[in-house]
Write an enzyme that holds these catalytic residues in place. Sequence first.
Site, PDB file in Angstrom:
ATOM      1  N   HIS A   1       0.569  -1.232   0.090  1.00  0.00           N
ATOM      2  CA  HIS A   1      -0.077   0.009  -0.165  1.00  0.00           C
ATOM      3  C   HIS A   1       1.049   1.207   0.026  1.00  0.00           C
ATOM      4  CE1 HIS A   1      -3.441  -2.784   1.425  1.00  0.00           C
ATOM      5  NE2 HIS A   1      -3.570  -2.310   0.271  1.00  0.00           N
TER       6      HIS A   1
ATOM      7  N   GLU B   1       1.709   3.657   2.974  1.00  0.00           N
ATOM      8  CA  GLU B   1       2.163   3.051   4.339  1.00  0.00           C
ATOM      9  C   GLU B   1       3.697   2.911   4.341  1.00  0.00           C
ATOM     10  OE1 GLU B   1      -0.026  -0.823   4.427  1.00  0.00           O
ATOM     11  OE2 GLU B   1      -2.055   0.244   4.126  1.00  0.00           O
TER      12      GLU B   1
ATOM     13  N   HIS C   1       2.213  -3.800   6.955  1.00  0.00           N
ATOM     14  CA  HIS C   1       1.321  -2.650   6.436  1.00  0.00           C
ATOM     15  C   HIS C   1       1.154  -1.909   7.755  1.00  0.00           C
ATOM     16  CE1 HIS C   1      -1.013  -4.464   2.961  1.00  0.00           C
ATOM     17  NE2 HIS C   1      -0.309  -5.659   3.359  1.00  0.00           N
TER      18      HIS C   1
ATOM     19  N   GLU D   1       0.377  -5.260  10.994  1.00  0.00           N
ATOM     20  CA  GLU D   1      -0.041  -3.965  10.874  1.00  0.00           C
ATOM     21  C   GLU D   1       0.673  -2.832  11.916  1.00  0.00           C
ATOM     22  OE1 GLU D   1      -2.266  -2.208   8.507  1.00  0.00           O
ATOM     23  OE2 GLU D   1      -3.551  -3.966   7.746  1.00  0.00           O
TER      24      GLU D   1
HETATM   25  O1  0X9 Z   1      -7.093  -3.877   4.012  1.00  0.00           O
HETATM   26  C1  0X9 Z   1      -5.867  -4.168   3.909  1.00  0.00           C
HETATM   27  O2  0X9 Z   1      -5.535  -4.533   2.993  1.00  0.00           O
HETATM   28  C2  0X9 Z   1      -5.197  -4.473   5.397  1.00  0.00           C
HETATM   29  N1  0X9 Z   1      -5.256  -3.217   6.163  1.00  0.00           N
HETATM   30  S1  0X9 Z   1      -4.824  -1.825   5.384  1.00  0.00           S
HETATM   31  O3  0X9 Z   1      -5.204  -0.615   6.337  1.00  0.00           O
HETATM   32  N2  0X9 Z   1      -3.052  -1.901   5.482  1.00  0.00           N
HETATM   33  O4  0X9 Z   1      -5.067  -1.683   3.990  1.00  0.00           O
HETATM   34  C3  0X9 Z   1      -5.568  -5.557   6.167  1.00  0.00           C
HETATM   35  C4  0X9 Z   1      -5.639  -6.856   5.455  1.00  0.00           C
HETATM   36  C5  0X9 Z   1      -6.216  -7.777   6.370  1.00  0.00           C
HETATM   37  N3  0X9 Z   1      -6.684  -9.064   5.663  1.00  0.00           N
HETATM   38  C6  0X9 Z   1      -5.901  -9.960   5.216  1.00  0.00           C
HETATM   39  N4  0X9 Z   1      -4.594  -9.607   5.711  1.00  0.00           N
HETATM   40  N5  0X9 Z   1      -6.056 -10.937   4.628  1.00  0.00           N
HETATM   41 ZN    ZN Z   2      -1.935  -1.857   3.777  1.00  0.00          ZN
END
Ligand code: 0X9
Ligand code: ZN
Length: 323
Positions: free
Chosen positions: A69, A72, A202, A275
């Site tokens: 992303h 990030e 992330h 995260e």
């Molecule tokens: O939505 C996302 O891709 C992730 N959060 S972010 O704020 N960095 O965009 C979380 C993904 C959670 N799901 C999986 N890891 N499968």
């Molecule tokens: Zn992300």
Amino acid sequence: DFPSGYTGYHNYAEMVAELRQTVTDHPTLVTLRSIGKSYEGRDQWAIKLSDNPSVDEAEPEVLFTCNQHAREHLTVEMCLHIIKRYTDGYATNPTIKSLVDSREIWIVPSVNPDGAEYDIAAGTLRAWRKNRQPNSTSVGTDPNRNWGYKWGCCGGSSGSGSSETYRGTAAFSAPETRNIRDFVGSRVVGGVQQIKANIDWHTYSELILWPYGYTYSDTDTGLNATQASVFSTLGRRMAALNGYTPQQASDLYITDGAVDDWMWGTHKIWSYTFEMYPSSGGGTSGFYPRDTVIAAQTARNDSAVELFLGYADCPPRIISSTC
Ligand code: 0X9
Ligand code: ZN
Ligand code: CA
Ligand code: CA
């Protein structure tokens, strides 16, 4: 470029310079290669970190990916921090030496360089998330909805080009995910996937997540109760070290086409999503902590990464199971 207060973050050129400097400083520990080009033609660089890095040795391989992303940016710093710690620390830290000697560690500090550069190109922070590939109505595919395991299956992504979670026209329609897919595929040697474990970094929310994201079920096709127990046990043990909250990915929200489901579902790679800092933030401010936090918020993960690397040869060992 990054505005005032953020100049401690690496833009793409600075990141590449840092990777090249690492090769100069530690030619016996790292090699640098491009695993392909982004939509706009930037290289997606990968460092291989190991003893005898130019030789494909019979050592468990581990993959760290950062910056799927765009906004990030703290995750780029996390990948660079891992590279620095495991190279500079090699000569003096016996734990680091034994991990580097017994593993082949792949690190991709920027999976989405076009998005990251676009995010800062105006000298302001644009809160850009996706890649920069035009689509039918708008610009950008969400790389973390573009992976090919249960792609678009379950309401965890969008078919609308203007959406922040646009999944693309097909699985791996984004060059950025396709290149990582092909790289991971290239690590199947003699029918055996060499990469045993992955962390995809992330921001934000301070979470440790594991598959599956496409379903609320703890177990499903390709993920049995023992494997789910390995994921949660190692996830919780790492969380005890960095203070993040451990949970199955779908406990956050349902996602389909995310990287961890593909890594596990397709390759049986033990894949986690971290995260990072902060735990919460208003609007998009959580994506933009000042550069003054970089040192502490990357070092915060040192012991969790060490535990992860230690078990990476066989994560089931954490529940006294075998590989
Ligand atoms: O939505 C996302 O891709 C992730 N959060 S972010 O704020 N960095 O965009 C979380 C993904 C959670 N799901 C999986 N890891 N499968
Ligand atoms: Zn992300
Ligand atoms: Ca080696
Ligand atoms: Ca190998």
